[in-house]
Design an enzyme around this catalytic site. Sequence first.
Site, PDB file in Angstrom:
ATOM      1  N   GLU A 295       0.930  -1.383  -0.055  1.00  0.00           N
ATOM      2  CA  GLU A 295       0.096   0.091   0.147  1.00  0.00           C
ATOM      3  C   GLU A 295       0.858   1.190   0.153  1.00  0.00           C
ATOM      4  OE1 GLU A 295      -3.924  -1.352   2.375  1.00  0.00           O
ATOM      5  OE2 GLU A 295      -2.209  -0.997   3.622  1.00  0.00           O
TER       6      GLU A 295
HETATM    7  C1  ACM Z   1      -2.046  -5.301   4.138  1.00  0.00           C
HETATM    8  O1  ACM Z   1      -3.279  -5.655   4.399  1.00  0.00           O
HETATM    9  N1  ACM Z   1      -2.186  -3.926   3.721  1.00  0.00           N
HETATM   10  C2  ACM Z   1      -1.183  -6.216   3.755  1.00  0.00           C
END
Ligand code: ACM
Length: 482
Positions: A295
Amino acid sequence: MEPNLIPVPRAVVPRPGVLTLGRDTALTAPDGHAAAFLRALLRRATGFPLAPATPASTTVVELRLDGPASLGREGYLLDVTESGVVLTGHTDEGLFRGAQTLRQLLPPEIESPAPVEAAWTLPHGTVEDAPRYAWRGVMLDVARHFFDVSAVKRFIDRVVPYKFNVLHLHLSDDQGWRLAIDGYPRLTSHGAATAVGGPPGGFFTQEDFKEIVEYAAARYLTVVPEIDVPGHTQAAMASYPHLSTQEAPELYEGVEVGFSELAIHRDATYAFLDEVFGQVAALTPGAYLHLGGDEALSTTAEDYATFMSRTLPLVGKHGKTVVAWQEAASAPELPPGVHLQYWRPTTEEVPEALHKAVGEGAKLIMSPADRAYLDQKYSEDAPLGLVWAGTVGVRQSYEWDPEALVPGAEVVGVEAPLWSETLRTPDDLDHMLLPRLPGLADVAWSAAPRDWPAHARRLRAHTARWDAAGITAYHRSPELAE
Ligand code: ACM
């Protein structure tokens, strides 16, 4: 033989009759974690001395290390007859896994934290067992809310009976930095102060961390520490603004993701990571270091590639194998042996970069969020958890195949992450773990096909174990109603 074993062993051959352990039962075993663990467990609930066998002993529990190499590191043979129990492994680790089976063959009262009266019977029969996957993990997020050493030990106690062997600790995120690093005191004096929704935060000293590593190691759990970069880094940047391109980075207590980013084009960033990875690697005997990589939504593809090119080698430099979330598949050059952790839901397309990385030798740890994420709500009306991947019921988390998502990939195992945005107390953790955790253990250990009615029956039997252990917060799932 008692059929309610989770995970389901490779082969169980029941025979009529039961063995009853008593005050004069002896325990003979080679020194090791398996003997220490089993002796303490049996003594705690039964109050029996379980001294080593003498010629006069009538009932003997014997642990032996002369099993064939074909059992592998974690396999074991268990034989219960009228004269006693023989548990055979090729390694002490195999004996330790077998001790969990022995434990589950005893009545639920064996989980009692203090001596109780019970008929300590074991059904006659044999078990022959070994795991499907080498990596059977759980992850605890101590960053969004902090969980102290005793809470982590309690978490470990929950996963041990189900034969997990990896404890992944998510040690840093936007909302808090949780491990003391020499030379960077503000990471913990400042960056550990917060949590989701506001203080208190908290952190592990390096001594605390070693205590967790030792407690885990005594239970054959390998600790995999995660320092999540280049995103999920607001707490580090608020502590050391030179790591950031933000004007004045501040601490963060919200639950959004994807807004933070280390300064990709500054040498100081890599000097910091070199130092942090070096200390974390030195504290961790296991072979792996997890650098996150998920992310990084504020980072351009080009910058992400630049960052990974400089950061991936730092893990190898400190003698560890890289583990990273699946986004790292897009890095230009992945190091040999890299483990990518697949976390996107099974309903999404597998990214092309992931296929390519797998083709070039990356191994996969399977944690698809709509199956393996223990932080997702059981149902829409559940009090705890998130729903971004949908609700994840007990059956849904059990009934899936880790091999199905990325055909042809080398799947090393399964991991169940427990993110803590909505979880504040050890009871909150218990609520999310149980009763989903045993199903994920079965997916990770057992090659037997999934069988929901049988698994539901076993889980119903295991609730008596959790009751006996004094676990009060487990989820009373309507899915387990008869
Ligand atoms: C995640 O759930 N961002 C690995």
